[in-house]
Design a protein around this motif. Structure first.
Motif, PDB file in Angstrom:
ATOM      1  N   GLY A 117      51.243  53.728  30.454  1.00 59.77           N
ATOM      2  CA  GLY A 117      52.117  54.887  30.379  1.00 59.77           C
ATOM      3  C   GLY A 117      52.834  55.197  31.675  1.00 59.77           C
ATOM      4  N   HIS A 118      52.111  55.105  32.790  1.00 59.34           N
ATOM      5  CA  HIS A 118      52.742  55.378  34.073  1.00 59.34           C
ATOM      6  C   HIS A 118      53.782  54.304  34.402  1.00 59.34           C
ATOM      7  CE1 HIS A 118      50.405  58.828  35.387  1.00 59.34           C
ATOM      8  NE2 HIS A 118      49.312  58.232  34.935  1.00 59.34           N
ATOM      9  N   SER A 119      54.802  54.694  35.130  1.00 52.51           N
ATOM     10  CA  SER A 119      55.856  53.750  35.498  1.00 52.51           C
ATOM     11  C   SER A 119      55.592  53.166  36.878  1.00 52.51           C
ATOM     12  CB  SER A 119      57.225  54.441  35.481  1.00 52.51           C
ATOM     13  OG  SER A 119      57.246  55.541  36.372  1.00 52.51           O
ATOM     14  N   ARG A 120      56.086  51.964  37.093  1.00 56.86           N
ATOM     15  CA  ARG A 120      55.840  51.254  38.340  1.00 56.86           C
ATOM     16  C   ARG A 120      56.876  51.628  39.386  1.00 56.86           C
ATOM     17  NH1 ARG A 120      52.671  47.324  39.655  1.00 56.86           N
ATOM     18  NH2 ARG A 120      52.086  46.939  37.494  1.00 56.86           N
ATOM     19  N   ASN A 121      56.409  51.774  40.626  1.00 49.38           N
ATOM     20  CA  ASN A 121      57.281  51.988  41.775  1.00 49.38           C
ATOM     21  C   ASN A 121      57.529  50.636  42.426  1.00 49.38           C
ATOM     22  OD1 ASN A 121      58.410  52.560  44.290  1.00 49.38           O
ATOM     23  ND2 ASN A 121      57.242  54.447  44.544  1.00 49.38           N
ATOM     24  N   ASN A 131      48.174  51.128  35.069  1.00 49.93           N
ATOM     25  CA  ASN A 131      47.383  51.255  33.849  1.00 49.93           C
ATOM     26  C   ASN A 131      46.029  51.910  34.110  1.00 49.93           C
ATOM     27  OD1 ASN A 131      49.414  49.825  32.466  1.00 49.93           O
ATOM     28  ND2 ASN A 131      48.472  47.864  32.994  1.00 49.93           N
ATOM     29  N   LEU A 132      45.434  52.397  33.011  1.00 47.58           N
ATOM     30  CA  LEU A 132      44.051  52.839  33.025  1.00 47.58           C
ATOM     31  C   LEU A 132      43.223  51.875  32.196  1.00 47.58           C
ATOM     32  CD1 LEU A 132      44.277  56.703  32.406  1.00 47.58           C
ATOM     33  CD2 LEU A 132      44.130  55.499  34.571  1.00 47.58           C
ATOM     34  N   MET A 162      48.112  50.500  43.615  1.00 46.68           N
ATOM     35  CA  MET A 162      47.728  51.901  43.815  1.00 46.68           C
ATOM     36  C   MET A 162      48.693  52.895  43.189  1.00 46.68           C
ATOM     37  SD  MET A 162      46.170  52.029  47.682  1.00 46.68           S
ATOM     38  CE  MET A 162      45.731  53.758  47.457  1.00 46.68           C
ATOM     39  N   GLU A 163      49.399  52.510  42.114  1.00 47.28           N
ATOM     40  CA  GLU A 163      50.268  53.485  41.466  1.00 47.28           C
ATOM     41  C   GLU A 163      49.470  54.636  40.867  1.00 47.28           C
ATOM     42  OE1 GLU A 163      50.810  50.246  41.198  1.00 47.28           O
ATOM     43  OE2 GLU A 163      52.949  49.813  41.362  1.00 47.28           O
ATOM     44  N   VAL A 164      48.357  54.333  40.163  1.00 49.85           N
ATOM     45  CA  VAL A 164      47.475  55.383  39.653  1.00 49.85           C
ATOM     46  C   VAL A 164      46.521  55.778  40.778  1.00 49.85           C
ATOM     47  CG1 VAL A 164      45.663  55.969  38.012  1.00 49.85           C
ATOM     48  CG2 VAL A 164      47.632  54.644  37.259  1.00 49.85           C
ATOM     49  N   ILE A 165      46.624  57.022  41.210  1.00 48.85           N
ATOM     50  CA  ILE A 165      45.879  57.488  42.373  1.00 48.85           C
ATOM     51  C   ILE A 165      44.597  58.220  41.988  1.00 48.85           C
ATOM     52  CG2 ILE A 165      45.991  59.023  44.378  1.00 48.85           C
ATOM     53  CD1 ILE A 165      47.621  56.509  44.684  1.00 48.85           C
TER      54      ILE A 165
END
Length: 223
Positions: A71-75, A54-55, A81-84
Motif C-alpha cells: 500500500g505504501h508508495s516508494r520514495n 510492504n508489511l 526503510m520506507e515503512v518506519i
C-alpha cells in the motif's frame, strides 16, 4: 524482539529485569529481509514487520510468513526503510503503519487489506500507535532539523479525519502511545537542536491541552 539487517530474534520475556538479554531463551528466529519496523501481538503469536514499502505478517509459533500487505508508495531517493513504524491492537484485528511517504495506513488484519489511508502529515512518519479499541490512531512526525514539523497527530480511524495536532517544540517526536480508549496520547521527544533533555508529554485528545510534561536531563529517547 531484536532486529538487525537480515533477521529478527524473539526472546522469551524474563520476570527478572536484571537478567541479561543473552540469557533469555529464543522463541523464534526469523530470516526477515532488512526489517525496518516490528510489532508483536500481546499473546506473542503474531508479528508484523516493515520491509521496504510492504508489511509482512508472521506466525511466530511456526515462523511462517502468512501474508504481504502492500500500500505504501516508494520514495525513489530511499533504497530501504520506507515503512518506519508499525503497531497492533491487542486483539490482533487492526494494525497501523507509517512511512516516509507521509501516510499512516490502517489495516484490517482479518481481511488482509488497507481500510484507511490517513493523510495530512507534513513530514515523514517517525512513530505510530493505535488505541486498543481500534478507533483512534496517532503519528509522530518531523525530521531532526525541522522543528516546525515536530508534531503529534491524532486521527479518527472511522472517518479518516485528523482530530488533534500537538506541537512538540521541545524536540523531535520519536515515540507515541495511546491510552486504550484513545482519549489521551503520550509522546516522547529525543534529539533537540540545542539540548539533549528527553521529554515525555501527556496530551488530552479532547481538549488539546498538554496535561503533564516529564523532563529527563541528559536523556535522548529513541523509541
Amino acid at each position: 524482539a531484536l532486529a538487525n539487517c537480515d533477521e529478527v530474534v524473539f526472546l522469551q520475556a524474563s520476570p527478572n529485569p536484571a537478567e541479561a538479554i543473552e540469557d533469555q531463551p529464543i522463541i523464534q528466529r526469523l530470516g526477515w529481509s532488512s526489517p525496518t519496523a516490528i510489532a508483536v501481538s500481546l499473546d506473542g503469536a503474531l508479528g508484523i514487520s516493515g520491509n521496504g514499502v510492504n508489511l509482512e505478517i508472521w506466525d511466530l509459533k511456526t515462523g511462517a510468513r502468512l501474508d504481504v500487505l502492500k500500500g505504501h508508495s516508494r520514495n525513489p531517493e530511499v533504497v530501504e526503510m520506507e515503512v518506519i513504524a508499525v503497531a497492533l491492537t491487542p486483539d490482533k484485528r487492526w494494525a497501523v503503519s507509517g512511512a516516509i511517504d507521509r501516510t499512516v495506513r490502517v489495516w484490517d488484519l482479518s481481511a488482509r487489506r488497507c481500510i484507511r489511508t490517513l493523510t495530512g502529515n507534513t513530514s515523514g512518519i517517525n512513530c505510530v500507535d493505535i488505541s486498543a479499541n481500534g478507533k483512534i490512531a496517532a503519528s509522530g512526525i518531523g525530521a531532526i532539523d525541522d522543528p516546525a514539523n515536530w508534531n503529534v497527530l491524532v486521527w479518527d480511524v472511522e472517518t479518516g479525519r485528523c482530530i488533534g495536532k500537538f506541537n512538540e517544540s521541545d524536540g523531535q517526536v520519536c515515540s507515541v502511545h495511546l491510552t486504550p480508549r484513545g482519549d489521551r496520547v503520550i509522546s516522547a521527544t529525543g534529539y533537540h537542536l540545542f539540548a539533549f533533555d528527553g521529554r515525555i508529554s501527556v496530551w488530552d485528545v479532547g481538549t488539546g491541552e498538554r496535561e503533564k510534561t516529564l523532563v529527563f536531563k541528559g536523556a535522548n529517547f529513541s523509541s
